[in-house]
Design an enzyme around this catalytic site. Structure first.
Site, PDB file in Angstrom:
ATOM      1  N   TYR A   1       0.702  -1.225  -0.192  1.00  0.00           N
ATOM      2  CA  TYR A   1      -0.164  -0.091   0.146  1.00  0.00           C
ATOM      3  C   TYR A   1       0.962   1.358   0.056  1.00  0.00           C
ATOM      4  O   TYR A   1       0.554   2.223  -0.790  1.00  0.00           O
ATOM      5  CB  TYR A   1      -0.673   0.106   1.298  1.00  0.00           C
ATOM      6  CG  TYR A   1      -1.667   1.297   1.304  1.00  0.00           C
ATOM      7  CD1 TYR A   1      -2.858   1.452   0.474  1.00  0.00           C
ATOM      8  CD2 TYR A   1      -1.476   2.052   1.968  1.00  0.00           C
ATOM      9  CE1 TYR A   1      -3.611   2.600   0.691  1.00  0.00           C
ATOM     10  CE2 TYR A   1      -2.284   3.429   2.408  1.00  0.00           C
ATOM     11  CZ  TYR A   1      -3.400   3.530   1.598  1.00  0.00           C
ATOM     12  OH  TYR A   1      -4.090   4.554   1.544  1.00  0.00           O
TER      13      TYR A   1
ATOM     14  N   ASP B   1     -10.839   9.058   4.278  1.00  0.00           N
ATOM     15  CA  ASP B   1      -9.588   9.891   4.353  1.00  0.00           C
ATOM     16  C   ASP B   1      -9.743  11.318   3.988  1.00  0.00           C
ATOM     17  O   ASP B   1     -10.223  11.315   3.030  1.00  0.00           O
ATOM     18  CB  ASP B   1      -8.518   9.037   3.355  1.00  0.00           C
ATOM     19  CG  ASP B   1      -7.362   9.498   3.359  1.00  0.00           C
ATOM     20  OD1 ASP B   1      -7.049  10.576   3.861  1.00  0.00           O
ATOM     21  OD2 ASP B   1      -6.398   8.902   2.922  1.00  0.00           O
TER      22      ASP B   1
END
Length: 125
Positions: A15, A39
């Site tokens: 990631y 996010d």
């Protein structure tokens, strides 16, 4: 049973690497079907693959470097911080969020919540 600690740590490292230098499609491939992304925390929760792809699409084409700072795994969850440095002309922007993720039995991300705020973004020459 859950994914192994090693599998979760591998997904976290992938990631970080892909957010920095991969394509949005590569990042989205780390997510399980039905995954969610928040996010930063407090923003709208993204609940479809299309929303998640559009979110990470903003990173495509940017000149960035990323490195994992630390990771803690407990069961099928992990908290980690990574530093992302983005270059734009003569400026650099550094952000080190703390991400909290849950994982399925295959190590795919089922949820991601990123803890950071605007004042955590550091601009420099």
């Amino acid at each position: 049973m859950g994914a192994s600690r090693e599998t979760i740590l591998e997904t976290i490292q992938k990631y970080v690497d892909l957010v920095a230098t991969g394509s949005s499609a590569d990042v989205v491939a780390l997510y399980a079907d039905g995954a969610t992304v928040e996010d930063p925390v407090g923003s709208d929760v993204l609940t479809t693959r299309e929303q998640i792809a559009a979110f990470y699409g903003a990173l495509d084409g940017l000149e960035q470097e990323g490195r994992l700072l630390f990771a803690r795994v407990a069961g099928n969850e992990a908290a980690f911080s990574f530093e992302l440095v983005t270059k734009a002309g003569d400026q650099t922007y550094t952000l080190a969020p703390i991400d909290v993720m849950t994982f399925d039995d295959d190590g795919k991300i089922t949820s991601m919540r990123a803890f950071w705020a605007g004042e955590d973004l550091i601009a420099g020459p």
